[in-house]
Write an enzyme that holds these catalytic residues in place. Structure first.
Site, PDB file in Angstrom:
ATOM      1  N   ASP A  35      -9.251   4.271   2.511  1.00 25.41           N
ATOM      2  CA  ASP A  35      -9.402   3.657   3.823  1.00 25.41           C
ATOM      3  C   ASP A  35     -10.668   2.799   3.860  1.00 25.41           C
ATOM      4  O   ASP A  35     -11.597   3.002   3.067  1.00 25.41           O
ATOM      5  CB  ASP A  35      -9.487   4.735   4.909  1.00 25.41           C
ATOM      6  CG  ASP A  35      -8.222   5.570   4.988  1.00 25.41           C
ATOM      7  OD1 ASP A  35      -7.153   5.060   4.617  1.00 25.41           O
ATOM      8  OD2 ASP A  35      -8.315   6.741   5.412  1.00 25.41           O
ATOM      9  N   LYS A  36     -10.710   1.880   4.787  1.00 26.79           N
ATOM     10  CA  LYS A  36     -11.814   0.925   4.877  1.00 26.79           C
ATOM     11  C   LYS A  36     -13.188   1.600   4.809  1.00 26.79           C
ATOM     12  O   LYS A  36     -14.074   1.151   4.082  1.00 26.79           O
ATOM     13  CB  LYS A  36     -11.694   0.125   6.186  1.00 26.79           C
ATOM     14  CG  LYS A  36     -12.848  -0.833   6.438  1.00 26.79           C
ATOM     15  CD  LYS A  36     -12.716  -1.499   7.793  1.00 26.79           C
ATOM     16  CE  LYS A  36     -13.943  -2.347   8.102  1.00 26.79           C
ATOM     17  NZ  LYS A  36     -13.867  -2.951   9.454  1.00 26.79           N
TER      18      LYS A  36
END
Length: 322
Positions: A146-147
């Protein structure tokens, strides 16, 4: 490039039909194809890319029933070529077939809506050629982070390496270990969460524990307490499967969401400036696709994670005054 073709069958056993009808076509396909948004699926239906039993169906609210054969054609997006960008990379391991990077918080892995540039893929393309079979947007990307999740992530340089690494993940021979700080104190030292994960039934930007008969996919997370930090806990997670947001969803499900998670926690202020969830892909173990030797890489904790641990340790060392 040719279109992607997907064939599905409405199955009475796995889809738990009621009165021989399961759901609207668009909703059923959204559960079956979690990588596609509901709006994307509705557009595919409206544009004639979906067939039921060999006939084009252009109505999203059509009911599907047991035995229906659904054929979906996904036209490849017409995209501009991804441009290499000179973005610094923290490379933990590299050979002719793969590399393992230590991804920082805030870096999106591959181009997507809202992030057409400045991604890890842009940076990688400036560094070396990547496997083509990852797709136009995701060349060489074997698995994602995830970011705002930091840490070790493997990328394939060749198609052979990509296929081999994908097979290792599927066979569960590759080992992915994470460290995360959670709210609260688990009652036991170890545990395993076996709960299917799927798209949230209301908020399509979130994932949730969703029964498999409603589109959830099996997900298994092993965990053990690494360090108790007062009202917080440092937990070691090991993934057996790799569903989107799996650790974040499973942690929340057991009542201990990841600290700083903007999506799944309550947003309680902990007094430390975090870029997002305190979750780090700490160690990655896999087999070299060519030599067969095991590769084990440990990604150092980012500074914000180290600071968080130091603050929580100091708080735990100071006795509360009555």
């Amino acid at each position: 490039m040719s279109h992607s073709e997907i064939d599905l069958t409405v199955n009475e056993t796995t889809d738990f039909l009621t009165d021989n009808q399961i759901d609207r076509l668009d909703r059923w396909l959204t559960n079956k194809l979690p990588d596609l948004s509901r709006s994307r699926i509705q557009k595919l239906i409206e544009q004639g890319w979906v067939q039921i039993n060999g006939k084009i169906c252009a109505f999203k609210n059509t009911k599907v029933k047991t035995g229906d054969r659904i054929h979906v054609t996904i036209p490849n997006a017409q995209v501009t070529e991804i441009q290499p960008e000179e973005i610094p990379l923290d490379i933990l391991y590299e050979d002719d077939n793969l590399l393992i990077v230590n991804k920082p918080a805030g870096l999106v892995v591959h181009p997507a809506a809202g992030h057409q540039a400045g991604t890890l893929v842009n940076a990688l393309l400036a560094h070396c050629p990547l496997a083509e079979i990852g797709g136009v947007h995701r060349p060489g990307i074997v698995h994602r982070l995830d970011k705002d999740t930091t840490g070790a992530m493997v990328v394939a340089k060749t198609d052979l390496a990509y296929q081999h690494l994908q097979a290792q993940l599927k066979a569960k021979t590759a080992r992915r270990e994470y460290l995360g700080v959670v709210y609260g104190v688990p009652k036991t030292e170890t545990g395993t969460i076996v709960q299917p994960v799927g798209r949230h039934p209301v908020d399509r930007k979130k994932m949730a524990v969703v029964p498999e008969e409603k589109g959830g996919r099996s997900a298994v997370t092993h965990w053990r307490v690494q360090e108790r930090l007062g009202n917080y806990t440092l937990i070691h997670f090991q993934l057996e499967t790799g569903r989107t947001h799996q650790i974040r969803v499973h942690s929340t499900h057991m009542g201990h969401p990841i600290v700083g998670d903007p999506v799944y926690s309550s947003g309680r202020d902990i007094g430390v400036n975090l870029p997002g969830q305190a979750l780090h892909a700490w160690r990655l173990s896999l087999q070299n696709p060519i030599s067969g030797q095991m590769i084990q890489v440990t990604a150092p904790l980012p500074q914000h994670f180290v600071t968080l641990l130091e603050v929580l340790r100091r708080r735990g060392a100071i006795p509360h005054l009555s």
